[in-house]
Design a protein around this motif. Sequence first.
Motif, short mmCIF file in Angstrom:
data_model
loop_
_atom_site.label_atom_id
_atom_site.label_comp_id
_atom_site.label_asym_id
_atom_site.label_seq_id
_atom_site.Cartn_x
_atom_site.Cartn_y
_atom_site.Cartn_z
N ASN A 36 0.83 -1.13 -0.29
CA ASN A 36 -0.21 0.08 0.22
C ASN A 36 0.40 1.29 0.10
O ASN A 36 1.85 1.52 1.05
CB ASN A 36 -0.65 -0.18 1.11
CG ASN A 36 -1.98 1.62 1.29
OD1 ASN A 36 -2.67 1.62 0.45
ND2 ASN A 36 -1.91 2.56 2.19
N LEU A 44 -5.12 0.01 1.72
CA LEU A 44 -5.38 -1.34 3.07
C LEU A 44 -6.52 -1.55 3.93
O LEU A 44 -6.01 -2.85 4.15
CB LEU A 44 -4.33 0.31 4.15
CG LEU A 44 -3.95 -0.88 5.67
CD1 LEU A 44 -2.36 -1.22 4.05
CD2 LEU A 44 -3.53 1.06 5.80
N ASP A 61 2.28 -1.38 4.24
CA ASP A 61 2.00 -0.77 4.21
C ASP A 61 2.86 0.72 4.58
O ASP A 61 4.21 0.66 5.34
CB ASP A 61 0.88 0.10 5.64
CG ASP A 61 0.70 1.01 5.54
OD1 ASP A 61 0.56 1.87 4.49
OD2 ASP A 61 0.04 2.16 6.73
#
Length: 333
Positions: A36, A44, A61
């Motif tokens: 992400n 996400l 992330d």
Amino acid sequence: MISVALPCYNSGDGLAACLDSLLAQTLEDFEVVAVNDGSLDDTLALLRSYAARDSRIRVFDRPHGGVVQAMNFAVEQCRGEYVARMDSDDVCLPWRLELQKAHLDRHPHLGLVGGRVRFGGDPETGRGYKAYVDWTNTLVTEEEISLSRFVESPYANPSIMFRKELVSRCGPFYDGPFPEDYEFLLRLMAAGVRMDKVPQEVLIWNDPPSRLTRTDPRYDPDAFYRTKAEYLARWLALRGIGRVSIIGGGRITRRRALMLEEHGIVIDCWLEVDQNKIGGRAGGRPVCSWHEVGAPRGEFLLSYVGNRGAGARIASELEERGWIAGIHFLLAA
């Protein structure tokens, strides 16, 4: 054995279909490395919900850094011997991973394999993109791909699978004012990496308005021509070719062809079809008649005529006159 590298940025609209297509693959032994890239939507959360249901999906992330940084981070995390490239707004056909893995297994001399793709946009509003897809689908063999590499990218980027060791040997995707996917392919081919495609369709290549190739200046035509000029000049120099004649004499054609001179290639003349321009000079070089080109006599021709279908017609005419692609001429548009 296989890692799917999946960078994601504000991908909420198409991400579920993308992930569903991966989880429906006929080959089950793979991982999805989903990165992400600082999305502002529900990307996400969607990735994490899929990861909770299937342990093959690994989610990372990161702050927003762009597709190249996200892609390279994904590749770094890949544990497989083979890396399959994927975009979050596209859809894999069920047999994709199985076909491409089997192809690389059977052909250890190959470093990369692609496949034919299916256009997923509107054929009317996306006529240009569809024409490009149709063209890439005519290129399957090593020779076809090699000879066509300087026209445009011969692969739909999210359709490729490559051996991860190539990144250590040739470098990752480079971040700069150029199309990173095209530059990556040209760099691999310049390093002698052999590649082809499976003849089957492996991907539905969608064409949303937000696709980076539509919105990012790194993918505008001049960025492509600057990238190809560097690698085309290397290709010519490797074969001892320092001087060329250019088929096509329009202003845009000349501007793009002249990028070769920044890399040491000398342009002798422009070969023009327009009788009104023949006999004059443009950019200090003579404008000669394309119609008077006979059999090859030691010169090398590059066609920069970009009109749809023109390259195939020019190649056909040259071949009728005894010219051989890759020996006496190349298409560069």
